[in-house]
Design a protein around this motif. Structure first.
Motif, PDB file in Angstrom:
ATOM      1  N   PHE A 199       0.828  -1.209   0.000  1.00 18.23           N
ATOM      2  CA  PHE A 199       0.000   0.000   0.000  1.00 18.23           C
ATOM      3  C   PHE A 199       0.861   1.257   0.000  1.00 18.23           C
ATOM      4  O   PHE A 199       0.412   2.325  -0.414  1.00 18.23           O
ATOM      5  CB  PHE A 199      -0.948   0.005   1.205  1.00 18.23           C
ATOM      6  CG  PHE A 199      -1.830   1.211   1.261  1.00 18.23           C
ATOM      7  CD1 PHE A 199      -2.846   1.378   0.330  1.00 18.23           C
ATOM      8  CD2 PHE A 199      -1.649   2.179   2.221  1.00 18.23           C
ATOM      9  CE1 PHE A 199      -3.656   2.495   0.365  1.00 18.23           C
ATOM     10  CE2 PHE A 199      -2.454   3.289   2.269  1.00 18.23           C
ATOM     11  CZ  PHE A 199      -3.466   3.454   1.334  1.00 18.23           C
ATOM     12  N   GLU A 200       2.105   1.126   0.438  1.00 15.16           N
ATOM     13  CA  GLU A 200       3.013   2.275   0.467  1.00 15.16           C
ATOM     14  C   GLU A 200       3.246   2.848  -0.938  1.00 15.16           C
ATOM     15  O   GLU A 200       3.620   4.007  -1.064  1.00 15.16           O
ATOM     16  CB  GLU A 200       4.344   1.894   1.101  1.00 15.16           C
ATOM     17  CG  GLU A 200       4.234   1.539   2.571  1.00 15.16           C
ATOM     18  CD  GLU A 200       3.699   2.679   3.414  1.00 15.16           C
ATOM     19  OE1 GLU A 200       4.083   3.843   3.177  1.00 15.16           O
ATOM     20  OE2 GLU A 200       2.880   2.403   4.303  1.00 15.16           O
TER      21      GLU A 200
ATOM     22  N   ALA B   1      -0.681  11.824  -0.552  1.00 14.11           N
ATOM     23  CA  ALA B   1      -1.821  12.736  -0.578  1.00 14.11           C
ATOM     24  C   ALA B   1      -1.660  13.827  -1.627  1.00 14.11           C
ATOM     25  O   ALA B   1      -2.635  14.478  -1.976  1.00 14.11           O
ATOM     26  CB  ALA B   1      -2.010  13.377   0.795  1.00 14.11           C
ATOM     27  N   THR B   2      -0.453  13.999  -2.141  1.00 12.20           N
ATOM     28  CA  THR B   2      -0.201  15.154  -3.002  1.00 12.20           C
ATOM     29  C   THR B   2      -0.908  15.134  -4.346  1.00 12.20           C
ATOM     30  O   THR B   2      -1.548  16.115  -4.668  1.00 12.20           O
ATOM     31  CB  THR B   2       1.312  15.366  -3.206  1.00 12.20           C
ATOM     32  OG1 THR B   2       1.903  14.131  -3.568  1.00 12.20           O
ATOM     33  CG2 THR B   2       1.937  15.914  -1.953  1.00 12.20           C
TER      34      THR B   2
ATOM     35  N   PRO C 212      -7.633  12.519  -2.673  1.00 15.78           N
ATOM     36  CA  PRO C 212      -6.201  12.267  -2.453  1.00 15.78           C
ATOM     37  C   PRO C 212      -5.813  10.940  -3.106  1.00 15.78           C
ATOM     38  O   PRO C 212      -6.638  10.043  -3.251  1.00 15.78           O
ATOM     39  CB  PRO C 212      -6.080  12.170  -0.935  1.00 15.78           C
ATOM     40  CG  PRO C 212      -7.318  12.744  -0.382  1.00 15.78           C
ATOM     41  CD  PRO C 212      -8.366  12.615  -1.436  1.00 15.78           C
ATOM     42  N   PHE C 213      -4.574  10.827  -3.507  1.00 16.94           N
ATOM     43  CA  PHE C 213      -4.142   9.647  -4.255  1.00 16.94           C
ATOM     44  C   PHE C 213      -4.358   8.355  -3.476  1.00 16.94           C
ATOM     45  O   PHE C 213      -4.725   7.335  -4.058  1.00 16.94           O
ATOM     46  CB  PHE C 213      -2.671   9.769  -4.666  1.00 16.94           C
ATOM     47  CG  PHE C 213      -2.228   8.664  -5.576  1.00 16.94           C
ATOM     48  CD1 PHE C 213      -2.639   8.636  -6.895  1.00 16.94           C
ATOM     49  CD2 PHE C 213      -1.433   7.640  -5.106  1.00 16.94           C
ATOM     50  CE1 PHE C 213      -2.251   7.611  -7.737  1.00 16.94           C
ATOM     51  CE2 PHE C 213      -1.033   6.609  -5.943  1.00 16.94           C
ATOM     52  CZ  PHE C 213      -1.439   6.601  -7.260  1.00 16.94           C
TER      53      PHE C 213
ATOM     54  N   ILE D 207      -9.952   2.887  -4.112  1.00 23.15           N
ATOM     55  CA  ILE D 207     -11.114   2.764  -5.001  1.00 23.15           C
ATOM     56  C   ILE D 207     -10.719   2.093  -6.311  1.00 23.15           C
ATOM     57  O   ILE D 207     -11.463   1.248  -6.839  1.00 23.15           O
ATOM     58  CB  ILE D 207     -11.756   4.139  -5.247  1.00 23.15           C
ATOM     59  CG1 ILE D 207     -12.386   4.637  -3.949  1.00 23.15           C
ATOM     60  CG2 ILE D 207     -12.784   4.075  -6.357  1.00 23.15           C
ATOM     61  CD1 ILE D 207     -12.902   6.047  -4.015  1.00 23.15           C
ATOM     62  N   LEU D 208      -9.564   2.443  -6.838  1.00 21.93           N
ATOM     63  CA  LEU D 208      -9.083   1.831  -8.084  1.00 21.93           C
ATOM     64  C   LEU D 208      -8.955   0.328  -7.949  1.00 21.93           C
ATOM     65  O   LEU D 208      -9.411  -0.427  -8.815  1.00 21.93           O
ATOM     66  CB  LEU D 208      -7.735   2.443  -8.472  1.00 21.93           C
ATOM     67  CG  LEU D 208      -7.042   1.809  -9.681  1.00 21.93           C
ATOM     68  CD1 LEU D 208      -7.798   2.170 -10.951  1.00 21.93           C
ATOM     69  CD2 LEU D 208      -5.600   2.265  -9.746  1.00 21.93           C
TER      70      LEU D 208
END
Length: 72
Positions: free
Chosen positions: A26-27, A32-33, A40-41, A47-48
């Motif tokens: 997950f890292e 968030a950028t 946020p990413f 969701i993706l």
């Protein structure tokens, strides 16, 4: 398609998205950028992978050798 090959694909398409949503993989998406569609990413990443899992399981359901529809 043989039952063994189908089972292998099913396990692969079930485990890979799970691994992409847990530590440490997950890292890759834990940022968030970049804002994508107002999210946020990291939220977009989750969701993706849920959508990818859903589509993959639908495709596997259609390919299931035990799910043969008989002509009426």
């Amino acid at each position: 398609m043989s039952k063994q090959k189908f089972t292998t694909l099913y396990v692969l398409f079930s485990v890979v998205p799970f691994l992409m949503l847990v530590f440490p993989l997950f890292e890759i998406g834990n940022r968030a950028t970049p804002i994508i569609m107002g999210l946020p990413f990291s939220f977009f990443w989750v969701i993706l992978w849920i959508v990818i899992t859903f589509v993959a399981l639908i495709v596997l359901y259609r390919m299931d050798p035990d799910n043969e529809e008989e002509d009426a």
